[in-house]
Design an enzyme around this catalytic site. Structure first.
Site, short mmCIF file in Angstrom:
data_model
loop_
_atom_site.label_atom_id
_atom_site.label_comp_id
_atom_site.label_asym_id
_atom_site.label_seq_id
_atom_site.Cartn_x
_atom_site.Cartn_y
_atom_site.Cartn_z
N ASN A 1 0.81 -1.22 0.00
CA ASN A 1 0.00 0.00 0.00
C ASN A 1 0.84 1.27 0.00
OD1 ASN A 1 0.25 -1.56 2.56
ND2 ASN A 1 -0.26 0.41 3.47
N THR B 1 -26.79 -11.18 8.61
CA THR B 1 -27.60 -11.02 7.39
C THR B 1 -26.80 -10.25 6.35
OG1 THR B 1 -29.59 -11.03 8.74
CG2 THR B 1 -29.80 -10.10 6.52
N HIS C 1 -13.42 -0.42 -0.92
CA HIS C 1 -13.21 1.03 -1.08
C HIS C 1 -11.88 1.38 -1.74
CE1 HIS C 1 -10.49 2.10 2.42
NE2 HIS C 1 -10.83 0.87 2.74
N CYS D 1 4.41 11.94 12.44
CA CYS D 1 5.07 12.94 13.27
C CYS D 1 4.57 12.80 14.69
CB CYS D 1 4.71 14.34 12.76
SG CYS D 1 6.01 15.12 11.85
C1 LIG Z 1 -2.83 -3.65 1.80
C2 LIG Z 1 -4.05 -3.35 2.62
N1 LIG Z 1 -4.63 -4.33 3.32
C3 LIG Z 1 -5.72 -4.13 4.06
C4 LIG Z 1 -6.30 -2.88 4.15
C5 LIG Z 1 -7.50 -2.68 5.02
O1 LIG Z 1 -8.67 -2.64 4.26
P1 LIG Z 1 -10.01 -1.99 4.87
O2 LIG Z 1 -9.75 -0.53 4.99
O3 LIG Z 1 -11.06 -2.31 3.83
O4 LIG Z 1 -10.29 -2.66 6.15
C6 LIG Z 1 -5.72 -1.82 3.44
C7 LIG Z 1 -6.28 -0.46 3.56
O5 LIG Z 1 -5.55 0.51 3.64
C8 LIG Z 1 -4.58 -2.06 2.65
O6 LIG Z 1 -3.99 -1.09 1.95
#
Ligand SMILES: Cc1ncc(COP(=O)(O)O)c(C=O)c1O
Length: 381
Positions: free
Chosen positions: A160, A246, A210, A331
């Site tokens: 990420n 559900t 998302h 920070c």
């Molecule tokens: C690599 C990775 N794994 C898991 C997540 C977590 O996903 P969620 O925000 O849908 O719980 C993120 C979100 O930043 C992510 O970048």
């Protein structure tokens, strides 16, 4: 920030798609349909349940089609974090060795690291594999880490923060040699790269809605047929007895529609070219005062993580409030704390303090990036 410096919304530039994406208008339209037609409980056998059940199952089929698996191998979850927790804790609790061993990497998202730390408190042992300067693990080290107690390997598909893509297919071959399931956190790669479970060879795979133009609150875990999981949430037998509660036809529809769009999206090469033009323009303006973090090629097509040498990333971003991007380092009390990912890659504290992650989306335009280059040259030059 003083109010007179607040940018006008027309000036906003969003370069934080790895943090979250907007909801695609076509996803919102699909949700709108379901919201008005499918209010029933998907488990109800009567006329009101049927449209809701159909919506959930259509969506499951769309997610499965994107990943190339059977619909029954998809479990809807609340997002990427829950999918990761279900994979790790679900596998651990489905076996009876409290001291079971898990192998993962030093650059995972907290949604992997924290469940691992929790399982350590229950007696599990966890190996966090080191990475090289580009953020990649060495599959030989993965092989060497396996013990007779190893029950799971979990290696993220794409990082990420820096976007580096891991050698998942090589990890899968090692996992198969040893008969150990391999999980991958694909929250960042689904929707940006082709992600097919058969090509990757994985047994479990996490998705976060998302990050691919669906809303927050929905995700999925792919679980290969035959892999046993203890549910995190016990209750009635929803999701094949693997996740009680559900089902939300609304949110499932959103993820299904987003996966349908991702399957037809052909813009990855264009996005990568735009990202590389952005990087070249930054180098032209700043020379060796800016360095790339992450793998130069084996990287998500939308991610550019760079360090502005001798600068603090958060201070740069604070001076250009129209631009939404992320710093990897936090920070605290005036001290800049290096992000664990950059630290694992051996980035120096000085370079890490100046790191900013720009992540592009399907709508990002060159004129926006050009404006950001101008602002960065002013702030960091
Ligand atoms: C690599 C990775 N794994 C898991 C997540 C977590 O996903 P969620 O925000 O849908 O719980 C993120 C979100 O930043 C992510 O970048």
């Amino acid at each position: 920030m003083s109010p007179d410096r607040l940018p006008h919304p027309d000036e906003f530039i969003y370069l934080d798609y790895n943090a979250s994406t907007p909801i695609d208008a076509r996803v919102a339209a699909a949700m709108q349909d379901v919201m008005t037609t499918a209010f029933g409980n998907p488990s109800s056998p009567h006329w009101a349940g049927a449209p809701a059940r159909d919506a959930v199952e259509t969506a499951r089929g769309q997610v499965a089609a994107l990943l190339g698996c059977a619909p029954r191998e998809i479990i809807f979850t609340s997002g990427g974090s829950e999918a990761n927790n279900l994979a790790l804790k679900g596998l651990y609790h489905a076996q009876d060795n409290p001291q079971a061993h898990i192998v993962t990497t030093a650059v995972e998202h907290p949604a992997i690291v924290a469940p691992c730390r929790f399982l350590e408190r229950l007696g599990a042992r966890v190996t966090f594999l080191p990475v090289d300067g580009t953020g990649r693990i060495d599959p030989d080290q993965l092989r060497a880490a396996i013990t007779p107690d190893t029950i799971l390997l979990s290696v993220m598909h794409a990082n990420n923060e820096v976007g580096t893509v891991q050698p998942i297919a090589e990890c899968a071959a090692i996992a198969r040699e040893h008969g150990i399931p391999l999980h991958t956190d694909a929250a960042q790669s689904v929707g940006k790269l082709p992600v097919r479970v058969a090509d990757l060879g994985v047994d479990l795979l996490s998705i976060a809605g998302h990050k691919l133009y669906a809303p927050k609150g929905i995700g999925a875990l792919y679980v290969r047929e035959g892999v046993q999981l203890e549910p995190l949430i016990h209750g009635a037998g929803h999701e094949g007895g693997r996740r009680a509660g559900t089902e939300s036809a609304l949110l499932a529809t959103a993820l299904g529609a987003a996966c349908g769009l991702a399957a037809g999206w052909t813009g990855a090469d264009g996005m990568e070219a735009l990202r590389d033009r952005f990087w070249s323009a930054l180098q032209d303006r700043l020379g060796d005062r800016v360095v790339l973090n992450g793998h130069p090629e084996l990287r998500l097509p939308n991610t550019l993580n760079v360090s502005f040498i001798g600068r603090v990333g958060a201070a740069i971003l604070a001076a250009m409030p129209a631009v939404a991007a992320s710093t990897g380092s936090a920070c605290h009390a005036g001290r800049v704390e290096l992000s664990p990912v950059l630290a694992a890659m051996g980035v120096t504290p000085e370079a890490g303090a100046g790191a900013i992650r720009f992540s592009l989306g399907r709508e990002t335009r060159w004129d926006e990036l050009e404006r950001v280059v101008g602002m960065l040259a002013e702030q960091a030059g």
